[in-house]
Design a protein around this motif. Structure first.
Motif, PDB file in Angstrom:
ATOM      1  N   ALA A   1      -7.892  -0.513  -8.721  1.00 34.92           N
ATOM      2  CA  ALA A   1      -7.647  -0.378  -7.283  1.00 34.92           C
ATOM      3  C   ALA A   1      -6.607  -1.361  -6.769  1.00 34.92           C
TER       4      ALA A   1
ATOM      5  N   PHE B   1      -1.685  -2.398  -3.955  1.00 34.30           N
ATOM      6  CA  PHE B   1      -2.764  -1.427  -3.783  1.00 34.30           C
ATOM      7  C   PHE B   1      -2.292   0.009  -4.006  1.00 34.30           C
ATOM      8  N   ASN B   2      -1.005   0.248  -3.866  1.00 33.92           N
ATOM      9  CA  ASN B   2      -0.452   1.589  -3.977  1.00 33.92           C
ATOM     10  C   ASN B   2      -0.791   2.177  -5.359  1.00 33.92           C
ATOM     11  N   PRO B   3      -1.596   3.237  -5.423  1.00 31.99           N
ATOM     12  CA  PRO B   3      -1.992   3.797  -6.731  1.00 31.99           C
ATOM     13  C   PRO B   3      -0.804   4.263  -7.565  1.00 31.99           C
TER      14      PRO B   3
ATOM     15  N   VAL C   1       0.076   4.797   1.308  1.00 31.10           N
ATOM     16  CA  VAL C   1      -0.878   5.675   0.623  1.00 31.10           C
ATOM     17  C   VAL C   1      -2.304   5.202   0.861  1.00 31.10           C
ATOM     18  N   VAL C   2      -2.499   3.881   0.834  1.00 32.39           N
ATOM     19  CA  VAL C   2      -3.813   3.291   1.100  1.00 32.39           C
ATOM     20  C   VAL C   2      -3.655   2.251   2.209  1.00 32.39           C
ATOM     21  N   THR C   3      -4.769   1.874   2.812  1.00 36.07           N
ATOM     22  CA  THR C   3      -4.737   0.917   3.906  1.00 36.07           C
ATOM     23  C   THR C   3      -4.359  -0.469   3.402  1.00 36.07           C
TER      24      THR C   3
ATOM     25  N   GLY D   1       0.815  -1.205   0.000  1.00 32.85           N
ATOM     26  CA  GLY D   1       0.000   0.000   0.000  1.00 32.85           C
ATOM     27  C   GLY D   1       0.848   1.253   0.000  1.00 32.85           C
TER      28      GLY D   1
END
Length: 287
Positions: free
Chosen positions: A255, A274-276, A203-205, A200
């Motif tokens: 996503a 998951f990291n955009p 940046v995201v959970t 992630g």
């Protein structure tokens, strides 16, 4: 001539850096250097470009290692669609293995020179004499670096143990079980010593440590499947890094990309990006 070489050069740079966007930047830098020299002075253009790209990557690997040591949570390579030879031809098991997510993670154990020798030898079949010329080292030193790299990576490293059709069916069953909360199916699919990594990047959970063991991984995955947004996730399948993978979209945006590593009919590793920032390259490929 350069455009003919581009897929091979991008494939080389990607294997060395684990980042498709950085690989493209390196190859563009090589293109500028190619345009700045007199072609008549270059006896073998492919060899010259290989040398330039390899050394540009070596210059980046030291700083890349520092960035990854500061990375939040597990670091995974940038996923790439490979159905259209984006990383060069993958016509052999060895070449497909060399771009797999699992192999790229293992390559992080190596020093930059070890990684360069390993990739040039294992993925591109260069002789030690050629590698010595590319890296400006002695042939004996190339052999030593290659032997050391193989020891670090491990002679018994997992390779593809299922054909693409079987692998895809396993991925589909795995995603269905996760999203629908099928505990029994997950237990059938997951090996006892399975490990799950989630990138992630802060940046995201996502889990910031690897999740170990069938029971823990099953609980973790089922927890993800019970999130409210999971019901709105659309799933596609594509060849990513030489293997069938799941592409998860939420609200129309990519996503996550999930790859699994199998041994026979059991999943031994789950790797989820998951990291955009890591998904941008693949999203552009899909556009």
């Amino acid at each position: 001539m350069f455009e003919e070489q581009r897929p091979r050069l991008v494939g080389l740079a990607y294997r060395l850096l684990g980042s498709a966007s950085e690989a493209e930047d390196v190859v563009q830098d090589a293109f500028l250097r190619w345009n700045a020299v007199d072609p008549a002075r270059i006896e073998v253009p492919a060899a010259w470009l290989t040398k330039v790209v390899t050394n540009l990557c070596l210059n980046q690997l030291t700083s890349a290692r520092v960035r990854r040591e500061r990375y939040v949570g597990p670091w995974l390579p940038e996923p790439v669609l490979t159905e259209a030879d984006a990383l060069g031809p993958l016509e052999t098991v060895e070449r497909r293995d060399s771009v797999s997510v699992g192999m790229l993670v293992l390559l992080e154990r190596l020093t930059p020179p070890e990684r360069a020798v390993f990739v040039l030898r294992e993925a591109f079949g260069h002789s030690h004499r050629e590698i010595a010329q590319i890296l400006d080292i002695e042939e004996a030193h190339s052999r030593q670096l290659h032997r050391r790299a193989r020891q670090h990576v491990g002679e018994s490293r997992p390779r593809f143990t299922a054909d693409s059709g079987q692998h895809r069916r396993i991925v589909e069953r795995f995603l269905s079980a996760t999203l629908h909360g099928d505990v029994a199916e997950l237990e059938r699919l997951l090996a006892a010593d399975v490990v799950s990594w989630a990138d992630g990047g802060g940046v995201v959970t996502a889990a910031r440590r690897p999740v170990l063991g069938r029971d823990n991984v099953s609980r973790y995955l089922l927890g993800l499947g019970r999130r409210p947004e999971a019901a709105q996730v659309a799933v596609d399948f594509a060849e990513v890094n030489g293997q069938p993978a799941a592409l998860l979209r939420f609200a129309g945006h990519l996503a996550a990309v999930i790859t699994v590593e199998t041994a026979e009919d059991r999943i031994i590793a789950v790797r989820s990006v998951f990291n955009p920032e890591k998904l941008g390259f693949l999203a552009r490929q899909l556009a």
